[in-house]
Scaffold this motif. Structure first.
Motif, PDB file in Angstrom:
ATOM      1  N   TYR A  62       0.847  -1.186   0.000  1.00  0.00           N
ATOM      2  CA  TYR A  62       0.000   0.000   0.000  1.00  0.00           C
ATOM      3  C   TYR A  62       0.887   1.242   0.000  1.00  0.00           C
ATOM      4  O   TYR A  62       1.916   1.279   0.678  1.00  0.00           O
ATOM      5  N   THR A  63       0.446   2.264  -0.736  1.00  0.00           N
ATOM      6  CA  THR A  63       1.235   3.498  -0.829  1.00  0.00           C
ATOM      7  C   THR A  63       1.433   4.132   0.528  1.00  0.00           C
ATOM      8  O   THR A  63       2.502   4.680   0.826  1.00  0.00           O
ATOM      9  N   LEU A  64       0.411   4.080   1.385  1.00  0.00           N
ATOM     10  CA  LEU A  64       0.534   4.700   2.705  1.00  0.00           C
ATOM     11  C   LEU A  64       1.653   4.060   3.511  1.00  0.00           C
ATOM     12  O   LEU A  64       2.374   4.752   4.240  1.00  0.00           O
ATOM     13  N   TYR A  79       3.355   1.769  13.194  1.00  0.00           N
ATOM     14  CA  TYR A  79       4.617   1.348  13.814  1.00  0.00           C
ATOM     15  C   TYR A  79       5.812   1.766  12.973  1.00  0.00           C
ATOM     16  O   TYR A  79       6.812   2.274  13.497  1.00  0.00           O
ATOM     17  N   ASP A  80       5.722   1.553  11.663  1.00  0.00           N
ATOM     18  CA  ASP A  80       6.832   1.931  10.776  1.00  0.00           C
ATOM     19  C   ASP A  80       7.094   3.432  10.831  1.00  0.00           C
ATOM     20  O   ASP A  80       8.247   3.866  10.857  1.00  0.00           O
ATOM     21  N   ALA A  81       6.025   4.226  10.816  1.00  0.00           N
ATOM     22  CA  ALA A  81       6.182   5.683  10.851  1.00  0.00           C
ATOM     23  C   ALA A  81       6.839   6.138  12.155  1.00  0.00           C
ATOM     24  O   ALA A  81       7.716   7.008  12.154  1.00  0.00           O
ATOM     25  N   ILE A  82       6.438   5.525  13.268  1.00  0.00           N
ATOM     26  CA  ILE A  82       7.042   5.879  14.560  1.00  0.00           C
ATOM     27  C   ILE A  82       8.489   5.411  14.608  1.00  0.00           C
ATOM     28  O   ILE A  82       9.373   6.141  15.078  1.00  0.00           O
ATOM     29  N   ALA A 106       5.122  15.737  -0.843  1.00  0.00           N
ATOM     30  CA  ALA A 106       4.898  14.506  -0.065  1.00  0.00           C
ATOM     31  C   ALA A 106       3.870  14.737   1.036  1.00  0.00           C
ATOM     32  O   ALA A 106       3.034  13.866   1.321  1.00  0.00           O
ATOM     33  N   LEU A 107       3.901  15.901   1.659  1.00  0.00           N
ATOM     34  CA  LEU A 107       2.926  16.222   2.704  1.00  0.00           C
ATOM     35  C   LEU A 107       1.518  16.330   2.129  1.00  0.00           C
ATOM     36  O   LEU A 107       0.548  15.905   2.762  1.00  0.00           O
ATOM     37  N   ARG A 108       1.410  16.878   0.935  1.00  0.00           N
ATOM     38  CA  ARG A 108       0.094  16.972   0.296  1.00  0.00           C
ATOM     39  C   ARG A 108      -0.430  15.583  -0.065  1.00  0.00           C
ATOM     40  O   ARG A 108      -1.626  15.294   0.068  1.00  0.00           O
ATOM     41  N   GLU A 124       5.366  13.940  10.845  1.00  0.00           N
ATOM     42  CA  GLU A 124       4.289  14.430   9.991  1.00  0.00           C
ATOM     43  C   GLU A 124       3.249  13.348   9.702  1.00  0.00           C
ATOM     44  O   GLU A 124       2.059  13.643   9.593  1.00  0.00           O
ATOM     45  N   PHE A 125       3.697  12.103   9.599  1.00  0.00           N
ATOM     46  CA  PHE A 125       2.782  10.991   9.327  1.00  0.00           C
ATOM     47  C   PHE A 125       1.788  10.838  10.474  1.00  0.00           C
ATOM     48  O   PHE A 125       0.575  10.774  10.263  1.00  0.00           O
TER      49      PHE A 125
END
Length: 687
Positions: free
Chosen positions: A295-297, A381-384, A352-354, A390-391
């Motif tokens: 998934y892109t997210l 978990y991956d983002a943390i 990327a933020l948009r 920002e995620f």
């Protein structure tokens, strides 16, 4: 492994290799037929609805068939389709058409037909257009003929050989239908042009046959259309062109996985402008599984370089970055010329933020089962883990209740932020008022409260960000005390499922780090003590053997009348006292008890005072030496003053280069660095 081998031998005699495919296939096919699984494997018995009476029976037979296939093919081949849950898909993966032997009625003349064009092939490889043109005139429609054993046409060969000029001439000779010819790997000429990035050649082909942009590669690149192929190979100019000429409905979620796969490739290649345009057309693509099963997210959650929090810049580049406004063209233009890489990074972050915002707006529309299916917990978990503030910020802003969400371990966003030591993400908790205290009292499935989690040892990557085991231990204590100030008092005495309090967990987890910190402190103190003792001894001796000697009648120093002598005495005294103080500080470290709490403030303070005093003693020692030289030589050798001053600066400079970074780092860790700080702007708009 032994049990797996025994089980495998009951199905086939040997695992699948490149040489035994046909024999292996027959053995496994007979086994599946004998066990009654063949209708599931071939798809004659499709998966029934979940509410059907035979659904459970089909599920069991599918699982047993898939297990048999996995055991038979071995671990190396199995990993290629390990994510599939369908026995039919696994069987089809292992039995592609190109592995089957040719039919008995295959025409051998057709099989070796390409040998008739060996001369043409050689001419294209050598890039001799004059010879190519002559050979084309000799044969009947050779531009559409397959001139290699892999089914390549002259156009395929020219592109693969890098002769793009010849390829352009061949395109002009070919018909629209000729351009649709694919080789054995399912690649058209446009697909190969997308790989090499020749936009001019691609335009010639698309102008002659617009349908080419929708023809996928059947085998070679997992069935992707040309625009996806170009993104896979990071051909940005080609991507921009092909995206404009590809029908947008080809990329819709309803059409298949072309759209989500293209979005994945665009994010990976950092072609964010096209990705944003695609997402604005089809917002659901960010939460749609692509051809790679991703998934892109989640890709964004694993890509810290796409966001400001994951980009590390030196101070002057950081200043340029923060000063750069994308809405002030004049300033942006000047800064763009001065630091183009910083300007590019700013643009990347903005886009990327948009993209992130566009995808996160779809999160609240998903049910709990859909969130679980896309793996939202793994994404969080991956983002943390990568510290992408920002995620998490955007996720909470778009879906505030997500702060209460727990993963399979019973841990929320802020619980993971504590375990993974992400202070910026943890700081977001201050924006939730009373809810902060409620969250801090929650437990995971192992009975750990927030203080238990803070008591665990930091991940190695986070520990390495702090220099020296002693300062790492200090940082760990700062985390523990920060969380301790937030939780209810009874949490300090609670025990987890292992019957351990947070304090006990901290001591056990940090026992080795505390020992390493003690050794580091003692080594630093011993080194500083040697230098301090040497300086103190020299300065003490110098106080009684002043330059120029003493007057025999009065006993007073001969140079007492010089102002430089007063500076000499003051510098000597300061050097003596400061070096003695540094020795005492370092001695205090060597004799300290090194309890856990001592690493928080006591031991770092002693190191700071010791290093500062040592630096002061070296500086004043050099001043005293310079004064002595000046008084001794007087005006007789005035030219020597400047060289002496320069030489006196050398040890001071070396000390600054070798020890000052450590000193500044300790001061920053002790007095400046904090675990938690209130964010300037909270996702929910509260302070």
């Amino acid at each position: 492994m032994a049990n797996a081998s025994i089980a495998m031998l009951g199905i086939v005699h040997e695992q699948l290799t490149e040489d035994n495919y046909e024999y292996w296939k027959v053995c496994l096919e007979r086994y599946l037929i004998g066990q009654g699984f063949w209708d599931v494997v071939t798809g004659k018995k499709p998966q029934p609805p979940k509410d059907a009476d035979d659904y459970e029976d089909w599920t069991i037979r599918n699982a047993l068939a898939l297990h048999a296939i996995q055991l038979s093919c071995g671990p190396d081949i199995y990993k290629k389709f390990r994510k599939t849950t369908s026995a039919k898909d696994a069987w089809e993966h292992l039995a592609p058409s190109n592995l089957r032997p040719p039919d008995d009625h295959e025409d051998l003349n057709d099989k070796f037909h390409h040998l008739n064009y060996q001369t043409l092939y050689n001419a294209i490889e050598s890039g001799d257009w004059k010879q190519i043109k002559g050979l084309l005139e000799l044969h009947d429609n050779p531009v559409s003929a397959r001139i290699t054993s892999k089914g390549d046409t002259a156009l395929h060969v020219a592109i693969l050989a890098g002769h793009l000029g010849i390829a352009e001439k061949l395109v002009k000779l070919m018909s629209a239908d000729d351009l649709e010819i694919t080789n054995e790997f399912g690649s058209t000429g446009l697909s190969l042009a997308a790989i090499c990035g020749c936009t001019k050649l691609a335009k010639l082909m698309v102008d002659k046959n617009p349908k080419l942009v929708s023809i996928s590669n059947d085998l070679h690149i997992d069935g992707n259309i040309p625009v996806i192929v170009a993104a896979l190979y990071n051909r940005k100019e080609m991507v921009h062109y092909l995206y404009k000429v590809t029908p947008i409905d080809e990329l819709s979620p309803e059409k298949g996985r072309y759209g989500s796969t293209l979005l994945h490739c665009l994010i990976s290649a950092e072609i964010y402008d096209v990705a944003l345009e695609l997402l604005e057309e089809y917002p659901k693509l960010g939460l749609t599984k692509d051809r790679f099963g991703k998934y892109t997210l989640r890709i964004l959650a694993q890509k810290p370089s796409a966001f400001p929090s994951g980009t590390k810049l030196v101070f002057w580049r950081r200043w340029i970055y923060s000063s750069m406004s994308l809405f002030r063209e004049l300033v942006s233009g000047l800064l763009k010329n001065f630091a183009p890489d910083v300007y590019h990074r700013k643009l990347v972050h903005r886009e990327a933020l948009r993209i992130l915002s566009c995808i996160c707006k779809e999160i609240p529309k998903l049910s709990e089962s859909q969130l679980t299916e896309i793996g939202i917990d793994e994404m969080i978990y991956d983002a943390i883990k990568h510290g992408i503030l920002e995620f998490i910020f955007e996720l909470i802003k778009c879906d505030p209740p997500i702060i209460w969400r727990k993963d399979s371990k019973g841990r929320s966003i802020f619980a993971h932020a504590i375990v993974l030591r992400q202070d910026k993400i943890f700081s977001l908790i201050h924006g939730f008022g009373t809810r902060k205290n409620i969250m801090a009292h929650r437990h995971d499935i192992f009975g750990n409260n927030y203080l238990h989690l803070a008591a665990k040892l930091s991940p190695p990557g986070q520990l390495e960000r702090v220099s020296g085991p002693a300062l790492q231990m200090q940082r760990e204590l700062q985390w523990f005390q920060e969380v301790e100030s937030m939780v209810q008092p009874k949490c300090k005495e609670e025990v987890n499922e292992n019957n351990k309090t947070p304090a006990t967990v901290f001591t056990e987890e940090h026992a080795e780090l505390a020992k390493e910190g003690e050794r580091w402190m003692k080594n630093t103190a011993a080194s500083g003590m040697v230098v301090g003792t040497l300086i103190a001894a020299v300065m003490f001796t110098t106080a009684f053997t002043v330059p120029g000697g003493n007057n025999n009648n009065t006993g007073l120093p001969i140079f007492l009348k010089y102002d430089a002598f007063k500076l000499f005495v003051m510098s000597n005294a300061l050097s003596m006292f400061s070096s003695s103080t540094s020795v005492l500080m370092f001695l205090g470290i060597l004799t300290a008890r090194f309890a856990e709490k001592d690493f928080f403030r006591s031991l770092p303070m002693k190191v700071i005072i010791g290093l500062l005093c040592l630096f002061l003693s070296i500086v004043t020692m050099m001043v005293a030496f310079g004064c002595a030289i000046f008084m001794t030589l007087n005006d007789r050798l005035s030219w020597i003053d400047i060289p002496v001053i320069i030489l006196a600066l050398i040890p001071i400079t070396l000390f600054c280069m070798l020890q000052f970074p450590l000193l500044i780092h300790i001061i920053h860790c002790t007095f400046v660095s904090t675990i938690s700080s209130k964010p300037e702007k909270h996702p929910l708009g509260v302070s």
